[in-house]
Motif scaffolding. Structure first.
Motif, PDB file in Angstrom:
ATOM      1  N   HIS A 147       4.155   6.053  -3.349  1.00 35.65           N
ATOM      2  CA  HIS A 147       3.149   5.172  -4.411  1.00 35.65           C
ATOM      3  C   HIS A 147       3.407   3.671  -3.967  1.00 35.65           C
ATOM      4  O   HIS A 147       4.631   3.375  -3.757  1.00 35.65           O
ATOM      5  CB  HIS A 147       3.391   5.173  -5.593  1.00 35.65           C
ATOM      6  CG  HIS A 147       2.997   6.359  -6.390  1.00 35.65           C
ATOM      7  ND1 HIS A 147       1.986   7.074  -6.354  1.00 35.65           N
ATOM      8  CD2 HIS A 147       3.969   7.263  -7.009  1.00 35.65           C
ATOM      9  CE1 HIS A 147       1.899   8.208  -6.834  1.00 35.65           C
ATOM     10  NE2 HIS A 147       3.269   8.577  -7.411  1.00 35.65           N
ATOM     11  N   GLY A 148       2.336   3.109  -3.595  1.00 34.22           N
ATOM     12  CA  GLY A 148       2.209   1.505  -3.662  1.00 34.22           C
ATOM     13  C   GLY A 148       1.835   1.006  -4.874  1.00 34.22           C
ATOM     14  O   GLY A 148       2.406   1.584  -5.719  1.00 34.22           O
ATOM     15  N   GLU A 175       3.794  -8.195   5.980  1.00 37.47           N
ATOM     16  CA  GLU A 175       3.002  -7.334   6.826  1.00 37.47           C
ATOM     17  C   GLU A 175       2.155  -6.714   5.949  1.00 37.47           C
ATOM     18  O   GLU A 175       1.253  -6.032   6.230  1.00 37.47           O
ATOM     19  CB  GLU A 175       4.002  -6.310   7.575  1.00 37.47           C
ATOM     20  CG  GLU A 175       4.667  -7.024   8.454  1.00 37.47           C
ATOM     21  CD  GLU A 175       5.455  -6.081   9.515  1.00 37.47           C
ATOM     22  OE1 GLU A 175       5.092  -4.879   9.270  1.00 37.47           O
ATOM     23  OE2 GLU A 175       6.251  -6.504  10.264  1.00 37.47           O
ATOM     24  N   CYS A 176       2.430  -6.515   4.636  1.00 37.33           N
ATOM     25  CA  CYS A 176       1.605  -5.928   3.520  1.00 37.33           C
ATOM     26  C   CYS A 176       0.424  -6.746   2.899  1.00 37.33           C
ATOM     27  O   CYS A 176      -0.331  -6.107   2.228  1.00 37.33           O
ATOM     28  CB  CYS A 176       2.422  -5.441   2.517  1.00 37.33           C
ATOM     29  SG  CYS A 176       2.709  -6.653   1.082  1.00 37.33           S
ATOM     30  N   VAL A 177       0.337  -7.987   3.282  1.00 35.36           N
ATOM     31  CA  VAL A 177      -0.738  -8.930   2.837  1.00 35.36           C
ATOM     32  C   VAL A 177      -2.035  -8.728   3.477  1.00 35.36           C
ATOM     33  O   VAL A 177      -2.183  -8.734   4.750  1.00 35.36           O
ATOM     34  CB  VAL A 177      -0.182 -10.337   3.007  1.00 35.36           C
ATOM     35  CG1 VAL A 177      -1.226 -11.311   2.476  1.00 35.36           C
ATOM     36  CG2 VAL A 177       1.214 -10.628   2.469  1.00 35.36           C
ATOM     37  N   ASP A 178      -2.924  -8.570   2.510  1.00 32.16           N
ATOM     38  CA  ASP A 178      -4.244  -8.591   2.981  1.00 32.16           C
ATOM     39  C   ASP A 178      -4.631 -10.039   3.436  1.00 32.16           C
ATOM     40  O   ASP A 178      -4.967 -10.923   2.545  1.00 32.16           O
ATOM     41  CB  ASP A 178      -5.228  -7.928   2.001  1.00 32.16           C
ATOM     42  CG  ASP A 178      -6.665  -7.991   2.416  1.00 32.16           C
ATOM     43  OD1 ASP A 178      -7.078  -8.398   3.568  1.00 32.16           O
ATOM     44  OD2 ASP A 178      -7.514  -7.314   1.731  1.00 32.16           O
ATOM     45  N   SER A 187       0.775  -1.327   0.025  1.00 29.74           N
ATOM     46  CA  SER A 187       0.010  -0.011  -0.085  1.00 29.74           C
ATOM     47  C   SER A 187       0.828   1.204   0.028  1.00 29.74           C
ATOM     48  O   SER A 187       2.069   0.998   0.327  1.00 29.74           O
ATOM     49  CB  SER A 187      -0.661  -0.057   1.147  1.00 29.74           C
ATOM     50  OG  SER A 187       0.061   0.065   2.616  1.00 29.74           O
ATOM     51  N   ASN A 188       0.295   2.511  -0.226  1.00 25.08           N
ATOM     52  CA  ASN A 188       0.979   3.687  -0.174  1.00 25.08           C
ATOM     53  C   ASN A 188       1.590   3.775   1.293  1.00 25.08           C
ATOM     54  O   ASN A 188       2.816   4.199   1.399  1.00 25.08           O
ATOM     55  CB  ASN A 188       0.221   4.755  -0.512  1.00 25.08           C
ATOM     56  CG  ASN A 188      -0.498   4.947  -1.728  1.00 25.08           C
ATOM     57  OD1 ASN A 188      -0.132   4.287  -2.572  1.00 25.08           O
ATOM     58  ND2 ASN A 188      -1.547   5.878  -1.976  1.00 25.08           N
ATOM     59  N   PRO A 220      -6.890  -4.098  -5.154  1.00 24.15           N
ATOM     60  CA  PRO A 220      -6.291  -2.992  -4.024  1.00 24.15           C
ATOM     61  C   PRO A 220      -4.942  -3.413  -3.669  1.00 24.15           C
ATOM     62  O   PRO A 220      -4.898  -5.062  -3.379  1.00 24.15           O
ATOM     63  CB  PRO A 220      -7.502  -2.921  -2.818  1.00 24.15           C
ATOM     64  CG  PRO A 220      -8.271  -4.070  -3.254  1.00 24.15           C
ATOM     65  CD  PRO A 220      -8.083  -4.590  -4.371  1.00 24.15           C
ATOM     66  N   ALA A 221      -4.265  -2.574  -3.146  1.00 23.41           N
ATOM     67  CA  ALA A 221      -2.851  -2.918  -2.549  1.00 23.41           C
ATOM     68  C   ALA A 221      -3.199  -4.017  -1.713  1.00 23.41           C
ATOM     69  O   ALA A 221      -4.082  -3.848  -0.706  1.00 23.41           O
ATOM     70  CB  ALA A 221      -2.099  -1.796  -1.971  1.00 23.41           C
ATOM     71  N   GLY A 222      -2.313  -5.049  -1.418  1.00 21.27           N
ATOM     72  CA  GLY A 222      -2.352  -6.107  -0.572  1.00 21.27           C
ATOM     73  C   GLY A 222      -3.106  -7.184  -0.540  1.00 21.27           C
ATOM     74  O   GLY A 222      -2.781  -8.413  -0.125  1.00 21.27           O
TER      75      GLY A 222
END
Length: 339
Positions: free
Chosen positions: A118-119, A228-231, A106-107, A179-181
């Motif tokens: 930017h992400g 940690e960025c994973v949804d 993500s950002n 979306p990011a993640g």
């Protein structure tokens, strides 16, 4: 000076196969391991200094041209928010094999860990498919614990990772917001126009069989930090918010079809233009991908397979002829926080 410019194919070598659909659209030769055509790109491959950048016909890098005249290329309002940054990357992506399970930061994550505003939120516009079962995989079906994801990655349990995702069969005209993640993969035989934030940040959960080693998959952060960025939330009941069917199935149609929901507005905008005669383009930095037919953008002749960058300073520009094109634009400024 500020007129629409046609761009040649720009296919930096990738780790996965593909490219035949790009060659068929453009009328050129297929490049093995050339499954991505980076259109009007001011972005480089991760860790590279120049690979991925688009070059204008006079030999100038588009990135340098934008830096030299940001208002002319992007418009003063855009520059007030993003500076000399297009805030957009457009790709043609032809999956000649299934892509690995991966996600993008993500950002906030990119700002904290990668020193970048930017992400990498992205959206896919499906423009063609081949094979018996063109499928994309998006989001975990159910909530998944951090320990489970870490175990899948450390043991490279490919079957478990892929099985945990939502498989979605797609056809031309479908769009998918990523979306990011959100963990995802694109299946073999899916050909898309992809809009994304202008980075090459990927956290590759499924690296074995795709990347040279695990170190290539975590952006230099180590997997403990990168994951940690994973949804990890379950999307099984909410897939409808990510997928949109836009194909026109009635009689002859002229005009513009908005391809994304408002969720995409802070990141990018896209519409499909069906032109039979003329269509007026308002002043905007834009990237056009011609899918069918022929005509002109201003005085520039275009045909099926043409990719064109339009500077903001070109002003009101006419798109004429009989053609179908995807128009890609930067974020809607009114939706961007702080604009």
């Amino acid at each position: 000076m500020h007129q629409p410019v046609e761009l040649p194919a720009n296919q930096p070598k990738q780790f996965y196969r593909g490219g035949e659909a790009i060659a068929a659209l453009r009328g050129g030769e297929s490049a093995d391991f050339g499954p991505e055509d980076w259109v009007a790109s001011t972005t480089t491959l991760f860790g590279r200094s120049d690979a991925g950048l688009s070059t204008l016909p006079d030999g100038t890098l588009l990135r340098d041209a934008v830096k030299a005249d940001p208002d002319g290329w992007l418009g003063a309002d855009h520059v007030a928010t993003f500076g000399a940054d297009t805030a957009l990357l457009v790709k043609l992506l032809d999956a000649g094999q299934r892509l690995p399970v991966h996600c993008h930061p993500s950002n906030a994550f990119a700002s904290k860990h990668l020193n970048c505003r930017h992400g990498k939120t992205e959206s896919w516009i499906v423009v063609g498919t081949s094979g018996p079962n063109p499928t994309v995989y998006i989001g975990f079906r159910d909530n998944v614990s951090a320990d489970t994801v870490a175990n899948w990655v450390s043991t490279q349990n490919t079957a478990a990772m892929l099985d945990a995702l939502n498989p979605v069969r797609v056809k031309a005209g479908d769009t998918v917001f990523v979306p990011a993640g959100l963990p995802h993969a694109i299946g073999e035989g899916v050909f898309i126009v992809e809009l994304q934030q202008p980075t090459d940040f990927s956290v590759t959960l499924e690296w074995q069989g795709f990347l040279a080693n695990a170190d290539v998959g975590h952006l230099g952060l180590g997997y403990d930090a990168a994951l940690e960025c994973v949804d990890r939330t379950g999307w099984g009941a909410n897939l409808g918010s990510l997928i949109k069917e836009t194909q026109h199935t009635g009689g002859p149609f002229r005009g513009s079809v908005n391809l994304f929901s408002a969720d995409a507005d802070p990141f990018f905008q896209a519409d499909r233009l069906h032109v039979d005669g003329s269509f007026g383009l308002e002043p905007s930095f834009a990237v056009l991908v011609v899918l069918e037919g022929s005509g002109s953008v201003g005085s520039l002749p275009v045909r099926k397979g043409s990719t064109v960058v339009v500077p903001h300073a070109a002003g009101e520009t006419g798109l004429t002829g009989e053609l179908v094109a995807i128009r890609c634009r930067p974020p809607l400024l009114s939706s961007v926080e702080g604009s």
